[in-house]
Design a protein around this motif. Structure first.
Motif, PDB file in Angstrom:
ATOM      1  N   GLY A 272     -80.333 -15.356  46.312  1.00  0.00           N
ATOM      2  CA  GLY A 272     -80.084 -15.383  44.877  1.00  0.00           C
ATOM      3  C   GLY A 272     -78.831 -16.151  44.520  1.00  0.00           C
ATOM      4  N   TYR A 273     -77.981 -16.436  45.531  1.00  0.00           N
ATOM      5  CA  TYR A 273     -76.663 -17.016  45.252  1.00  0.00           C
ATOM      6  C   TYR A 273     -76.368 -18.321  45.978  1.00  0.00           C
ATOM      7  CZ  TYR A 273     -75.946 -12.346  43.361  1.00  0.00           C
ATOM      8  OH  TYR A 273     -76.073 -11.184  42.637  1.00  0.00           O
ATOM      9  N   VAL A 274     -77.072 -18.567  47.061  1.00  0.00           N
ATOM     10  CA  VAL A 274     -76.829 -19.750  47.898  1.00  0.00           C
ATOM     11  C   VAL A 274     -78.204 -20.262  48.335  1.00  0.00           C
ATOM     12  CG1 VAL A 274     -75.828 -20.535  50.103  1.00  0.00           C
ATOM     13  CG2 VAL A 274     -74.590 -18.876  48.705  1.00  0.00           C
TER      14      VAL A 274
ATOM     15  N   GLY B 193     -74.869 -20.389  55.268  1.00  0.00           N
ATOM     16  CA  GLY B 193     -74.080 -19.882  54.148  1.00  0.00           C
ATOM     17  C   GLY B 193     -74.750 -18.694  53.476  1.00  0.00           C
TER      18      GLY B 193
ATOM     19  N   LEU C   7     -73.106 -14.972  53.594  1.00  0.00           N
ATOM     20  CA  LEU C   7     -72.775 -14.297  52.342  1.00  0.00           C
ATOM     21  C   LEU C   7     -73.476 -12.939  52.272  1.00  0.00           C
ATOM     22  CD1 LEU C   7     -71.104 -14.891  49.750  1.00  0.00           C
ATOM     23  CD2 LEU C   7     -73.281 -15.422  48.643  1.00  0.00           C
TER      24      LEU C   7
ATOM     25  N   GLY D 108     -76.830 -22.099  39.685  1.00  0.00           N
ATOM     26  CA  GLY D 108     -75.608 -21.798  40.444  1.00  0.00           C
ATOM     27  C   GLY D 108     -75.783 -22.096  41.920  1.00  0.00           C
ATOM     28  N   ASN D 109     -77.002 -21.919  42.430  1.00  0.00           N
ATOM     29  CA  ASN D 109     -77.284 -22.267  43.828  1.00  0.00           C
ATOM     30  C   ASN D 109     -77.344 -23.785  44.010  1.00  0.00           C
ATOM     31  OD1 ASN D 109     -77.906 -19.535  43.619  1.00  0.00           O
ATOM     32  ND2 ASN D 109     -79.613 -19.646  45.059  1.00  0.00           N
TER      33      ASN D 109
ATOM     34  N   LEU E 238     -79.523 -12.547  34.571  1.00  0.00           N
ATOM     35  CA  LEU E 238     -79.809 -11.406  35.437  1.00  0.00           C
ATOM     36  C   LEU E 238     -80.063 -10.161  34.594  1.00  0.00           C
ATOM     37  CD1 LEU E 238     -76.924 -11.998  38.038  1.00  0.00           C
ATOM     38  CD2 LEU E 238     -79.306 -12.751  38.203  1.00  0.00           C
TER      39      LEU E 238
ATOM     40  N   ASP F 282     -76.041  -7.685  46.736  1.00  0.00           N
ATOM     41  CA  ASP F 282     -75.016  -6.912  46.029  1.00  0.00           C
ATOM     42  C   ASP F 282     -75.654  -5.916  45.057  1.00  0.00           C
ATOM     43  OD1 ASP F 282     -75.889  -9.137  44.551  1.00  0.00           O
ATOM     44  OD2 ASP F 282     -74.046  -9.210  43.371  1.00  0.00           O
TER      45      ASP F 282
END
Lengths: 379, 379
Positions: free
Chosen positions: A56-58, A64, A68, A151-152, A344, A368
Motif C-alpha cells: 500500500g505504500y511502496v 523496500g 517497510l 504515493g507509491n 484511505l 500499519d
C-alpha cells in the motif's frame, strides 16, 4: 512427547534375549489432534501477512516494500514467485513483466514482446520465462496501480526485482534487527504454466527453502498455491506448511483441475466437505474474504458464513485475502468522504469484523492498519 | 603498512646478542598524509547519507524510513538525536515533539505543554526533556510536511519514536541482509540546551556507540554537530570521526560560540582559514549546499566556490546538506511543470552539478534519486 511435533501413537513389540528380535512399530498420526498445533505461536495473533510487502505504500514485491512491512510489525512477508528462463526464483505478481517493471522502456528487449496463453487467458507482453536473471536485474520495479497509489509511484525505478534468496536474506537480517521472528509466505504463481515450460517451481523452491534452514512445520514459512495438484506433490516433498488458496469466483476451477477435467470448483472446495479434503494436505486455507463475510448488494459487509467454523472443524487455519485501506477496496460503510482514488478509509473497521469472525491471520497491503485494528501483540 | 591505519614512520634500533637490548621507537604520525585516508572506502562514492532515513517517502526518523533508505542503497542512515527526561537517546529532528508526533492528541500529556527558549528561539509545545522514554514510546510519528509529502502522511501513526539503540540494531541486521556495510551518522541536536538541563548527550552517545562496537575512525559512523565546543570535547572522548556542520546563514554564529562571545560565524568557519581550524578536530565538514554552489538571484545554480578545494586542502571530506527532489527545494532549472506541491523535479540534475564540484558525499531525503544520479557503485 512435544505437542508442537504432533501426537504419535507408538505401538512396539520387542522380543529380546537370544531370540530373533521382532520389532513392529505402528505409527499412526492422529491427524485431528496433531493439526490443532499452532506452529505460529511465536508470532502475534491474528497473524499479519504483509501482502507483497507493505504494498500500500511502496511498489509491491521489492526489498523496500518487504523491509517497510517488517518495521510496521508484519509477522510474515508475502512474495509471489515466478521463474526466470535460467531457473531462478524471483518475486513478481505475474510472469508478465510489463505490469510492474519498466521492461517496455528497454529497446534491447523489444523483440521479446509476445502473445501467449497463460492459465486460460490470452496475454500480450514480456514474460519472465523469456529472460535470464541477469537480464531481469537490469529492469526497475514500477507501481502496479499508480492512480490509486500515486504515493507509491514516486518510487518508480527505485528498486530492482528481488530473488527469493534476497528476500530470505532480508527476513533473516531483520530478525536480528527487530528481535522477533519474521516469516516468509511465498505463493507459487502459474504452477501449471511453468511446469509445461519445463520450469516447474515446486522442487527448486523447496530445495532453496531447505538449504536456507526452513524445514518442518515449525519453520516460519508457508507455501501457497491456487492449484491443487502441486500442493499434493509438495506434501510429499517437504514438511513445510502448505496453504490452499481459494479463488474469489466460486464457479471457477483451479487451473490444474480444469485441465484434469475433475469438475472441482473453488465453491465446492469452500464447503465443509471440500475443506475436509484440503485438510488432508494443507495446514491452512486462504480464501477470498468474501467466503467468510460476503458483501450485500449495497456493498456492505453481510452476515458471516460458517466458513471459519467449518475450516476449524477440520483443523485448518484460516488466512483470508486481501485487506486494502483505500476506499475503492473497502465495504461502503467503512469508506471516507474524500473522493480521491488514493483516499484511505476505516480499514480497521473491516478488519475487526473479520477478527470477530474468528480468522487466524490475513493478507494485507497496509500492515500499519492491521496492527492498529489488532491492538497490542498477543501470543 | 596499511594505508587505512595512517602512515607511520618507525625508527628502530635493535642491539642483539649478549648485549643489553636497546630499542628506541619514534612513532611520528604524519598528520597531513594520515588524514588523506578514506575511511569510507568500503562504501560507494560519493557517499549517500540518507537524511532522517528515506524521509522523502516515509515519515522521517522512523525505523521504516531508515529501513527503506538502506534498501534504496543508502550508505549511511542519518538520525538526529535528542534526550529524554530519563537519559535515553532517541531520534527526532527537534526536542519539540509536536512537530513530528501525535503528542497533541494525548490528553494525558496536556499539562506538559510549555513555552521556553531553545537555542535563542522562544518555542511553545511539548519537549522530549519532559518525557520519559516509556512515555515517548506511547506516541506515534507523523509526517512533518504533509502538504509537500501527502504520500508520507498516509503512514501517520504507523511508527513509534525509535531509540538510537534500535537504529543501531536495524543497521546491523540490514548489513546481514544486504551483504554490505550500513553506516550510521547521528547528529547531536541542541547540545548546549541539553547540557544546561543536565542531559548532555555527548558522553552517553559515545558510550553507547563504543558499547556497540563502534570505535576508531574506521567504524562506519560519524558524529555531527552545528556547535563547536562539543565537537572539540568529543575529540578527547573518542576516535570516532566528527563532522562540523555549517548553518546556511553565514552571518549566524554556532549557538555555543554566541554564548561564549567569540564572535565566530559560520561564514568565517567556511573560509580557507576557518576550515583549517575545523580540520584540527573534525574529519569532515557538512556545509549548507549554498556554500559550494550558491544560487543566482533567479534561483538557478550559480558558479561553484572554492569551498571544496579549500576543504580538501586541509584534508576535510565535504558532505553538504540537504538534497530534496520536490520542486520547491530544487534550483528552478531542475523543476518539473507539475504545479502540485508534491511534484518531483530533476533531482539528479542538481546532484550531478555537486558531484562535479568534487563533494565526497551528501545528505538526501530521496536516496533513490541519489543512486540514479551517481550511477553504479564505485569504491
Amino acid at each position: 512427547m512435544n505437542s508442537r511435533m504432533g501426537i504419535w501413537v507408538v505401538v512396539g513389540l520387542i522380543a529380546a534375549g537370544g531370540l530373533t528380535a521382532a520389532i513392529a512399530l505402528a505409527v499412526v498420526r492422529r491427524t485431528s489432534d496433531a493439526e490443532n498445533v499452532d506452529y505460529d505461536r511465536d508470532f502475534c495473533h491474528p497473524l499479519l501477512i504483509a501482502h507483497r510487502g507493505a504494498s500500500g505504500y511502496v511498489p509491491e514485491h521489492t526489498l523496500g516494500a518487504y523491509a517497510l512491512a517488517a518495521t510496521m510489525g508484519a509477522d510474515y512477508l508475502e512474495p509471489d514467485v515466478v521463474m526466470t528462463k535460467d531457473g531462478h526464483i524471483i518475486a513478481r505478481h505475474d510472469n508478465k513483466l510489463d505490469i510492474t517493471t519498466n521492461v517496455a522502456q528497454h529497446p534491447e528487449f523489444a523483440d521479446r514482446y509476445k502473445t501467449q496463453m497463460v492459465d486460460g487467458s490470452t496475454l500480450s507482453g514480456w514474460f519472465t520465462e523469456d529472460f535470464t536473471l541477469a537480464e531481469i536485474k537490469t529492469l526497475r520495479a514500477i507501481e502496479r496501480i499508480p492512480t490509486t497509489r500515486p504515493g507509491n509511484a514516486r518510487m518508480d525505478g527505485a528498486f530492482d526485482v528481488p530473488t527469493m534468496q534476497e528476500i530470505i536474506d532480508l527476513a533473516k537480517g531483520l530478525e536480528v534487527s527487530l528481535h522477533r521472528p519474521i516469516g516468509i509466505y511465498p505463493e507459487i504463481k502459474h504452477p501449471t504454466h511453468f511446469q509445461r515450460l519445463g520450469l516447474a517451481m515446486e522442487k527448486p523452491l523447496v530445495d532453496l527453502l531447505h538449504k536456507n534452514g526452513y524445514r518442518g512445520p515449525e519453520a516460519p514459512i508457508y507455501i501457497q498455491s491456487f492449484e491443487v495438484s502441486n500442493l499434493k506433490e509438495l506434501k510429499n516433498m517437504t514438511d513445510i506448511r502448505l496453504i490452499q488458496l481459494l479463488g474469489g469466483n466460486p464457479n471457477n476451477p483451479p487451473v490444474d483441475q480444469f485441465i484434469l477435467g475433475t469438475g472441482l470448483t473453488y465453491g465446492q472446495m469452500a464447503t465443509a466437505e471440500g475443506l475436509k479434503d484440503i485438510a488432508e494436505y494443507a495446514y491452512s486455507v486462504g480464501p477470498d474474504k468474501g467466503y467468510i463475510i460476503p458483501r450485500t448488494s449495497e456493498g456492505k459487509l453481510g452476515e458471516p458464513t460458517s466458513f471459519v467454523k467449518d475450516a476449524h472443524a477440520v483443523n485448518l487455519k484460516v488466512h483470508p485475502y486481501t485487506f486494502r485501506s483505500e476506499n475503492s477496496f473497502l465495504p461502503v460503510e467503512f469508506r471516507s468522504e474524500d473522493p480521491s482514488p488514493a483516499a484511505l478509509g476505516d480499514a480497521a473497521g473491516e478488519l475487526k469484523a473479520f477478527f470477530d469472525a474468528g480468522i487466524d491471520g490475513a493478507f494485507t497491503d497496509h500492515p500499519d492498519d492491521f496492527v492498529s485494528a489488532r491492538g497490542p501483540c498477543r501470543k
